[in-house]
Design an enzyme around this catalytic site. Structure first.
Site, mmCIF file in Angstrom:
data_model
loop_
_atom_site.group_PDB
_atom_site.id
_atom_site.type_symbol
_atom_site.label_atom_id
_atom_site.label_comp_id
_atom_site.label_asym_id
_atom_site.label_seq_id
_atom_site.Cartn_x
_atom_site.Cartn_y
_atom_site.Cartn_z
ATOM 1 N N HIS A 17 -2.990 107.906 -42.022
ATOM 2 C CA HIS A 17 -2.884 106.464 -41.746
ATOM 3 C C HIS A 17 -4.056 105.715 -42.379
ATOM 4 C CE1 HIS A 17 -0.730 107.796 -37.832
ATOM 5 N NE2 HIS A 17 0.195 107.282 -38.623
ATOM 6 N N LYS A 41 10.897 107.449 -30.125
ATOM 7 C CA LYS A 41 9.925 108.442 -29.648
ATOM 8 C C LYS A 41 9.946 108.476 -28.127
ATOM 9 C CE LYS A 41 7.089 108.750 -33.695
ATOM 10 N NZ LYS A 41 5.920 108.325 -34.447
ATOM 11 N N SER A 130 0.779 112.354 -36.588
ATOM 12 C CA SER A 130 0.157 112.299 -35.267
ATOM 13 C C SER A 130 0.667 113.459 -34.415
ATOM 14 C CB SER A 130 0.483 110.971 -34.580
ATOM 15 O OG SER A 130 -0.025 109.900 -35.324
HETATM 16 O O1 PNS Z 1 4.677 105.488 -36.789
HETATM 17 P P1 PNS Z 1 6.164 105.321 -36.574
HETATM 18 O O2 PNS Z 1 6.538 105.726 -35.153
HETATM 19 O O3 PNS Z 1 7.004 106.014 -37.604
HETATM 20 O O4 PNS Z 1 6.457 103.750 -36.715
HETATM 21 C C1 PNS Z 1 7.752 103.241 -36.535
HETATM 22 C C2 PNS Z 1 7.682 101.747 -36.155
HETATM 23 C C3 PNS Z 1 6.874 101.587 -34.859
HETATM 24 C C4 PNS Z 1 7.005 100.990 -37.284
HETATM 25 C C5 PNS Z 1 9.135 101.235 -35.946
HETATM 26 O O5 PNS Z 1 9.772 101.974 -34.916
HETATM 27 C C6 PNS Z 1 9.178 99.739 -35.625
HETATM 28 O O6 PNS Z 1 9.124 98.925 -36.520
HETATM 29 N N1 PNS Z 1 9.251 99.408 -34.322
HETATM 30 C C7 PNS Z 1 9.300 98.032 -33.871
HETATM 31 C C8 PNS Z 1 10.713 97.675 -33.349
HETATM 32 C C9 PNS Z 1 11.595 97.248 -34.507
HETATM 33 O O7 PNS Z 1 11.356 96.279 -35.163
HETATM 34 N N2 PNS Z 1 12.643 98.049 -34.727
HETATM 35 C C10 PNS Z 1 13.590 97.818 -35.792
HETATM 36 C C11 PNS Z 1 13.113 98.446 -37.080
HETATM 37 S S1 PNS Z 1 14.220 98.110 -38.388
#
Ligand code: PNS
Length: 163
Positions: A17, A41, A130
């Site tokens: 990251h 998750k 992570s």
């Molecule tokens: O580190 P990660 O868990 O791969 O990150 C994924 C994350 C948190 C960036 C993604 O799940 C996200 O954007 N969550 C916010 C909710 C949202 O906007 N969901 C629609 C995505 S198209």
């Protein structure tokens, strides 16, 4: 001013990251590292959102144009509210691509003014996540080099359960 949002779960922030954040900070005037909610998750988080933000702030304090925030709603809404022109994500392997591509298309639909920019991970961080860090630390393995040194003790103390 060119603003980028770098979203993720960051539970906890890893060297992978940090590498992406540092490189984004050279490409944009301002980078917002956004601790976001990933509904897919299901496991309990190791660190609270506040703790994750504190860990990220500690490891990015050398980067003047980086700030840390959190959001539990739609990423696209947050991006729009900040006037950011880009969402920066790191790509490790082909296996990341389909999921990231789907999110990039959805975010483009929801927030047409922002582009998703993928930065390819550095080779030494290709296998890092992570989840891998948490698994190694919880089993007493050495995570030196996987996470920034300033937060190594925090992670070991939180995750290592002596049997
Ligand atoms: O580190 P990660 O868990 O791969 O990150 C994924 C994350 C948190 C960036 C993604 O799940 C996200 O954007 N969550 C916010 C909710 C949202 O906007 N969901 C629609 C995505 S198209």
């Amino acid at each position: 001013m060119r603003i980028a949002v770098c979203p993720g779960s960051f539970d906890p922030v890893t060297m992978g990251h940090l590498d992406i954040i540092e490189r984004a900070s050279k490409l944009f005037d301002k980078v917002i590292v956004l601790v976001s909610f990933n509904p897919s998750k299901k496991t309990t988080a190791a660190f609270s959102v506040k703790e994750r933000m504190e860990l990220i702030s500690r490891v990015t304090k050398h980067l003047d144009n980086v700030l840390v925030d959190c959001n539990d709603g739609l990423l696209a809404d947050y991006v729009r509210s900040t006037g950011a022109s880009a969402i920066v994500k790191g790509l490790r392997a082909v296996s990341d691509f389909e999921y990231e591509f789907q999110m990039a298309l959805a975010n483009k639909h929801l927030c047409p003014d922002a582009e998703t920019v993928f930065l390819t991970t550095s080779t030494e961080n290709m296998y890092l996540s992570s989840s891998v860090v948490k698994e190694i630390a919880s089993l007493g393995g050495d995570i030196t080099g996987f996470v920034p040194p300033e937060i190594l003790d925090d992670i070991n103390e939180r995750l290592f359960i002596e049997s």
